[in-house]
Design a protein around this motif. Structure first.
Motif, PDB file in Angstrom:
ATOM      1  N   LEU A  32       0.847  -1.199   0.000  1.00 46.19           N
ATOM      2  CA  LEU A  32       0.000   0.000   0.000  1.00 46.19           C
ATOM      3  C   LEU A  32       0.880   1.246   0.000  1.00 46.19           C
ATOM      4  N   ARG A  33       0.387   2.321  -0.581  1.00 43.46           N
ATOM      5  CA  ARG A  33       1.155   3.565  -0.674  1.00 43.46           C
ATOM      6  C   ARG A  33       0.304   4.766  -0.258  1.00 43.46           C
ATOM      7  N   LYS A  34       0.996   5.813   0.177  1.00 43.50           N
ATOM      8  CA  LYS A  34       0.342   7.076   0.512  1.00 43.50           C
ATOM      9  C   LYS A  34      -0.387   7.576  -0.733  1.00 43.50           C
ATOM     10  N   ASN A  35      -1.560   8.170  -0.550  1.00 42.56           N
ATOM     11  CA  ASN A  35      -2.472   8.653  -1.598  1.00 42.56           C
ATOM     12  C   ASN A  35      -3.178   7.521  -2.335  1.00 42.56           C
ATOM     13  N   GLY A  36      -2.936   6.264  -1.931  1.00 41.37           N
ATOM     14  CA  GLY A  36      -3.678   5.137  -2.475  1.00 41.37           C
ATOM     15  C   GLY A  36      -4.943   4.931  -1.659  1.00 41.37           C
ATOM     16  N   HIS A  37      -5.686   3.887  -1.961  1.00 33.24           N
ATOM     17  CA  HIS A  37      -6.939   3.613  -1.261  1.00 33.24           C
ATOM     18  C   HIS A  37      -6.836   2.311  -0.478  1.00 33.24           C
ATOM     19  N   VAL A  38      -7.646   2.214   0.584  1.00 35.17           N
ATOM     20  CA  VAL A  38      -7.707   1.030   1.429  1.00 35.17           C
ATOM     21  C   VAL A  38      -9.063   1.016   2.135  1.00 35.17           C
ATOM     22  N   VAL A  39      -9.517  -0.180   2.536  1.00 37.24           N
ATOM     23  CA  VAL A  39     -10.752  -0.297   3.311  1.00 37.24           C
ATOM     24  C   VAL A  39     -10.378  -0.421   4.788  1.00 37.24           C
ATOM     25  N   ILE A  40     -10.862   0.523   5.598  1.00 33.90           N
ATOM     26  CA  ILE A  40     -10.658   0.480   7.047  1.00 33.90           C
ATOM     27  C   ILE A  40     -12.029   0.510   7.711  1.00 33.90           C
ATOM     28  N   LYS A  41     -12.265  -0.459   8.578  1.00 29.63           N
ATOM     29  CA  LYS A  41     -13.546  -0.586   9.299  1.00 29.63           C
ATOM     30  C   LYS A  41     -14.729  -0.577   8.330  1.00 29.63           C
ATOM     31  N   GLY A  42     -14.561  -1.231   7.180  1.00 29.60           N
ATOM     32  CA  GLY A  42     -15.638  -1.357   6.206  1.00 29.60           C
ATOM     33  C   GLY A  42     -15.897  -0.114   5.369  1.00 29.60           C
ATOM     34  N   ARG A  43     -15.036   0.899   5.440  1.00 29.03           N
ATOM     35  CA  ARG A  43     -15.231   2.157   4.709  1.00 29.03           C
ATOM     36  C   ARG A  43     -14.098   2.365   3.697  1.00 29.03           C
ATOM     37  N   PRO A  44     -14.413   2.851   2.488  1.00 28.48           N
ATOM     38  CA  PRO A  44     -13.363   3.161   1.512  1.00 28.48           C
ATOM     39  C   PRO A  44     -12.632   4.440   1.920  1.00 28.48           C
ATOM     40  N   CYS A  45     -11.297   4.365   1.995  1.00 26.49           N
ATOM     41  CA  CYS A  45     -10.507   5.483   2.493  1.00 26.49           C
ATOM     42  C   CYS A  45      -9.319   5.769   1.587  1.00 26.49           C
ATOM     43  N   LYS A  46      -8.836   7.021   1.661  1.00 27.53           N
ATOM     44  CA  LYS A  46      -7.610   7.416   0.984  1.00 27.53           C
ATOM     45  C   LYS A  46      -6.518   7.524   2.043  1.00 27.53           C
ATOM     46  N   ILE A  47      -5.378   6.880   1.791  1.00 23.65           N
ATOM     47  CA  ILE A  47      -4.287   6.867   2.762  1.00 23.65           C
ATOM     48  C   ILE A  47      -3.596   8.227   2.766  1.00 23.65           C
ATOM     49  N   VAL A  48      -3.508   8.857   3.944  1.00 25.42           N
ATOM     50  CA  VAL A  48      -2.833  10.152   4.062  1.00 25.42           C
ATOM     51  C   VAL A  48      -1.482  10.027   4.751  1.00 25.42           C
ATOM     52  N   ASP A  49      -1.288   8.945   5.525  1.00 23.63           N
ATOM     53  CA  ASP A  49      -0.005   8.750   6.194  1.00 23.63           C
ATOM     54  C   ASP A  49       0.150   7.278   6.525  1.00 23.63           C
ATOM     55  N   MET A  50       1.383   6.798   6.430  1.00 29.24           N
ATOM     56  CA  MET A  50       1.649   5.430   6.838  1.00 29.24           C
ATOM     57  C   MET A  50       3.075   5.306   7.324  1.00 29.24           C
ATOM     58  N   SER A  51       3.262   4.475   8.341  1.00 34.34           N
ATOM     59  CA  SER A  51       4.596   4.241   8.878  1.00 34.34           C
ATOM     60  C   SER A  51       4.733   2.758   9.188  1.00 34.34           C
ATOM     61  N   THR A  52       5.964   2.260   9.106  1.00 29.81           N
ATOM     62  CA  THR A  52       6.233   0.847   9.345  1.00 29.81           C
ATOM     63  C   THR A  52       7.143   0.702  10.554  1.00 29.81           C
ATOM     64  N   SER A  53       6.758  -0.178  11.476  1.00 30.99           N
ATOM     65  CA  SER A  53       7.613  -0.459  12.633  1.00 30.99           C
ATOM     66  C   SER A  53       8.488  -1.663  12.294  1.00 30.99           C
ATOM     67  N   LYS A  54       9.616  -1.773  12.956  1.00 23.75           N
ATOM     68  CA  LYS A  54      10.539  -2.877  12.707  1.00 23.75           C
ATOM     69  C   LYS A  54      10.011  -4.161  13.336  1.00 23.75           C
ATOM     70  N   THR A  55      10.535  -5.274  12.834  1.00 22.83           N
ATOM     71  CA  THR A  55      10.155  -6.549  13.442  1.00 22.83           C
ATOM     72  C   THR A  55      10.704  -6.585  14.855  1.00 22.83           C
ATOM     73  N   GLY A  56       9.955  -7.178  15.738  1.00 25.09           N
ATOM     74  CA  GLY A  56      10.367  -7.237  17.141  1.00 25.09           C
ATOM     75  C   GLY A  56      10.123  -8.625  17.691  1.00 25.09           C
ATOM     76  N   LYS A  57       9.997  -8.705  19.003  1.00 26.16           N
ATOM     77  CA  LYS A  57       9.808 -10.023  19.609  1.00 26.16           C
ATOM     78  C   LYS A  57       8.417 -10.587  19.315  1.00 26.16           C
ATOM     79  N   HIS A  58       7.502  -9.742  18.824  1.00 25.80           N
ATOM     80  CA  HIS A  58       6.152 -10.215  18.497  1.00 25.80           C
ATOM     81  C   HIS A  58       5.990 -10.517  17.011  1.00 25.80           C
ATOM     82  N   GLY A  59       7.098 -10.712  16.290  1.00 20.60           N
ATOM     83  CA  GLY A  59       6.993 -11.187  14.911  1.00 20.60           C
ATOM     84  C   GLY A  59       7.077 -10.118  13.859  1.00 20.60           C
TER      85      GLY A  59
END
Length: 166
Positions: A32-59
């Motif tokens: 997925l990319r910023k300014n792309g679309h995604v479904v969140i909680k059953g609603r069509p949305c435009k992504i305005v921000d996204m960040s990725t956390s590193k892998t940790g002890k929880h996978g």
């Protein structure tokens, strides 16, 4: 167990058919990319921000998405493992020429292609910013042709922009 004969099946009526196009399709969260679309909680949305956390002890690495509902403007957030799939809505934007607005606020719209098909099933929300803009431009009585852009996704439709053309 119930057995059906060929005669029983022939009596069935089918009233609806479509091209089989889905409202959504799956995409890996990391794709997925910023300014792309995604479904969140059953609603069509435009992504305005996204960040990725590193892998940790929880996978898995996790992706934190912040998005705006494309119809209501509400801000929604979600966190998803980067290797999991999320639904992406099929969003379509169609241009129509505005012919009229009736007393109840329904717009008469005509396709801009050579078919000239009309529709009168979209109501103008006069409390919204775009609804006020369409109404005021329509009442201006200029010779310009008003083109309304209708956005549709997941069975919903709404005007999102208006422009003038000669």
């Amino acid at each position: 167990m119930v057995a059906f004969t060929a005669f029983d099946m022939a009596d069935e009526e089918f009233h609806a058919a479509d091209a089989g196009a889905s409202d959504v399709y799956p995409m890996q969260c990391s794709a997925l990319r910023k300014n792309g679309h995604v479904v969140i909680k059953g609603r069509p949305c435009k992504i305005v921000d996204m960040s990725t956390s590193k892998t940790g002890k929880h996978g898995h690495a996790k992706v934190h998405l912040t998005a705006i509902d494309i119809f209501t403007g509400k801000k929604l957030e979600d966190i998803c493992p980067s290797t999991h799939n999320m639904n992406v809505p099929n969003v379509r934007r169609t241009e129509y020429e505005l012919v009229d607005i009736d007393d109840e606020g329904f717009m008469s719209l005509m396709t801009t292609d050579e078919s000239g098909d009309t529709r009168e099933d979209i109501q103008l929300d006069e409390s919204s910013e775009i609804g006020q803009e369409i109404k005021s431009k329509f009442e201006d009585d200029s010779d310009d042709i008003l083109v309304v852009i209708i956005q549709s996704a997941m069975g919903e439709e709404a005007p999102v922009a208006v422009k003038t053309s000669k």
